[in-house]
Design an enzyme around this catalytic site. Structure first.
Site, short mmCIF file in Angstrom:
data_model
loop_
_atom_site.label_atom_id
_atom_site.label_comp_id
_atom_site.label_asym_id
_atom_site.label_seq_id
_atom_site.Cartn_x
_atom_site.Cartn_y
_atom_site.Cartn_z
N GLU A 228 66.60 77.29 13.54
CA GLU A 228 66.46 78.61 13.07
C GLU A 228 67.68 80.19 13.58
O GLU A 228 67.47 80.60 13.32
CB GLU A 228 65.14 78.90 13.26
CG GLU A 228 63.86 77.62 13.29
CD GLU A 228 62.82 78.27 13.43
OE1 GLU A 228 62.00 79.01 13.92
OE2 GLU A 228 61.17 77.40 12.83
N GLU B 76 60.49 68.44 10.77
CA GLU B 76 59.14 68.98 10.75
C GLU B 76 57.87 68.33 10.31
O GLU B 76 57.90 69.36 9.58
CB GLU B 76 59.73 70.32 11.49
CG GLU B 76 60.19 70.60 13.04
CD GLU B 76 60.14 71.69 13.27
OE1 GLU B 76 59.95 73.00 12.89
OE2 GLU B 76 61.52 71.81 14.08
C1 XIL Z 1 55.84 75.51 17.40
C2 XIL Z 1 54.94 75.28 18.50
O1 XIL Z 1 54.37 73.98 17.22
C3 XIL Z 1 53.06 75.56 19.08
O2 XIL Z 1 52.71 75.11 19.85
C4 XIL Z 1 54.89 77.18 19.51
O3 XIL Z 1 53.67 77.46 20.10
C5 XIL Z 1 55.28 77.49 18.89
O4 XIL Z 1 56.29 76.52 18.62
N1 XIL Z 1 59.63 75.97 14.13
C6 XIL Z 1 59.63 75.41 15.14
C7 XIL Z 1 59.27 74.72 16.16
O5 XIL Z 1 60.87 74.40 14.82
O6 XIL Z 1 59.54 74.61 17.54
C8 XIL Z 1 58.08 75.31 16.66
O7 XIL Z 1 57.06 74.68 16.75
C9 XIL Z 1 57.30 75.01 14.66
C10 XIL Z 1 58.07 75.79 13.43
#
Ligand code: XIL
Length: 395
Positions: A176, A291
């Site tokens: 990100e 994701e």
């Molecule tokens: C999220 C997890 O699902 C949570 O459990 C944690 O608290 C925070 O991170 N984008 C990403 C992931 O790249 O690492 C994130 O995951 C969700 C959004």
């Protein structure tokens, strides 16, 4: 400290506490069980009719993000992950704040056990993630501010990357990096940007290459899917970032497309997405959907309609993504709604204030392939169909 041009304010440690709690509960249980639980886990290969099998027929891989504590406490869930997935993404265990909660004190137990689970079940692991503005322990934020030394980041890469080199061959080196508005030339404010300037991305890729000489090194990003000017600007800025890094000779091999779809964000733009993926592929990059999940908007609709809407938006996305031969696999951010990071928020509930007069409620967000009872939903079927309909990958 002298003011730097990038010396801006940034959000800090939003997830640090959660990561620390997950880590601490795992460490305690691990001590109590001294590893016995791992040997007792079930070990089925991916099943017929699974997403992994459908992806494989298409030359691709399917995986899900999961947490070790869920795999450990919930045998039915662990068996289902083993049956459906060829790959795992650690949901929290491989993030910096989880791994190095205090300076120089590595807490590798949780990630070691997750990697062991993957090895035992014949799964590969996607390395998520090395540099992320939301996972920096307070000590590291202070250290980077007081003593701007890339060695702090480099040493952390050194301690984790080779350790999992046998199961991890793809890394989200930076997660990100783009801002959601246009401040800071489109780069997201973070301690890394504040201390090292935009060059932190090249440095991260260079350091990662040293410790994973053969792995595919990726930048992972979200917000590319719609015609909204914010997404259009992000697509443009991302291509510019890729071009800048390539000009500098940075070892960038690919791009992670997060694909957190949102039914409240308007329609996907298939044309824009298709063109964007083609631009990335033309630069010789491998692409991974990293994701995928769907945030719902209308929680008051009957469950069938909710599930149909979730399946439809994901199918639309996958039809575009899988038509691009450079896309080598799909990961969903979770497998079952039982453990979704997407929650029905108080604001969601307020939008439907009169909807559940009978005292029931919307239940969980239904944006993952399996419901909370681990039963396949229309999204699971839509994904099987999308894999079956797509041309094979070339990467
Ligand atoms: C999220 C997890 O699902 C949570 O459990 C944690 O608290 C925070 O991170 N984008 C990403 C992931 O790249 O690492 C994130 O995951 C969700 C959004």
């Amino acid at each position: 400290m002298a003011a730097r041009p990038w010396g801006i304010r940034y959000p800090v440690r939003e997830f640090f506490d959660e990561e620390r709690q997950v880590h601490e509960s795992i460490s305690r249980r691990r001590l109590l069980q001294s590893g016995a639980a791992i040997a007792a886990w079930p070990s089925p290969a991916t099943a017929k009719g699974s997403l992994a099998a459908a992806a494989r027929r298409n030359g691709r891989s399917y995986g899900a993000a999961a947490r070790l504590d869920h795999l450990r406490k919930d045998r039915a869930f662990a068996a289902t992950v083993a049956a459906e997935c060829a790959q795992l993404t650690p949901e929290v265990e491989l993030k910096w704040a989880a791994l190095e909660p205090a300076r120089g004190q590595l807490s590798l137990a949780a990630m070691d056990d997750l990697a062991a689970w993957a090895r035992q079940h014949g799964k590969s692991v996607h390395g998520h993630t090395l540099v992320w503005h939301r996972s920096i322990a307070p000590w590291a934020i202070e250290a980077l501010r007081d003593e701007p030394d890339w060695g702090i980041v480099h040493r952390y890469f050194a301690s984790v990357m080779p350790r999992y080199g046998d199961v991890i061959d793809t890394w989200d080196v930076v997660n990100e990096p783009l801002a959601s508005d246009d401040g800071q030339d489109g780069l997201r404010p973070s301690p890394f940007l504040a201390v090292f300037g935009p060059d932190y991305l090249r440095r991260a890729l260079d350091s990662a290459r040293i410790f994973a000489p053969r792995a595919k090194l990726l930048i992972n990003e979200f917000g590319f899917e719609t015609d909204h000017p914010r997404d259009a600007a992000k697509r443009k800025r991302f291509l510019r970032l890729v071009d800048d890094l390539r000009k500098m000779g940075a070892p960038l091999n690919g791009v992670g497309l997060q694909a957190h779809l949102d039914l409240g964000h308007g329609r996907l733009s298939q044309t824009a997405l298709e063109a964007f993926l083609a631009e990335l592929a033309a630069r010789g990059l491998i692409l991974m959907v990293t994701e995928l999940d769907v945030k719902e908007a209308d929680y008051a609709a009957p469950v069938e309609r909710r599930d149909a809407a979730v399946a439809a938006i994901a199918r639309t996305y996958l039809d575009v993504a899988l038509a691009q031969p450079a896309v080598r696999g799909v990961t969903t951010w979770g497998l079952s709604d039982r453990y979704s990071w997407l929650e029905v928020t108080p604001a969601d509930l307020a939008r439907h204030s009169a909807a559940w007069d009978d005292g029931s409620g919307p239940g969980v967000n239904r944006g993952l392939p399996l419901d909370a009872a681990l039963r396949p939903k229309p999204l699971h079927k839509a994904m099987l169909d999308a894999f079956a309909a797509a041309p094979k990958t070339t990467v």
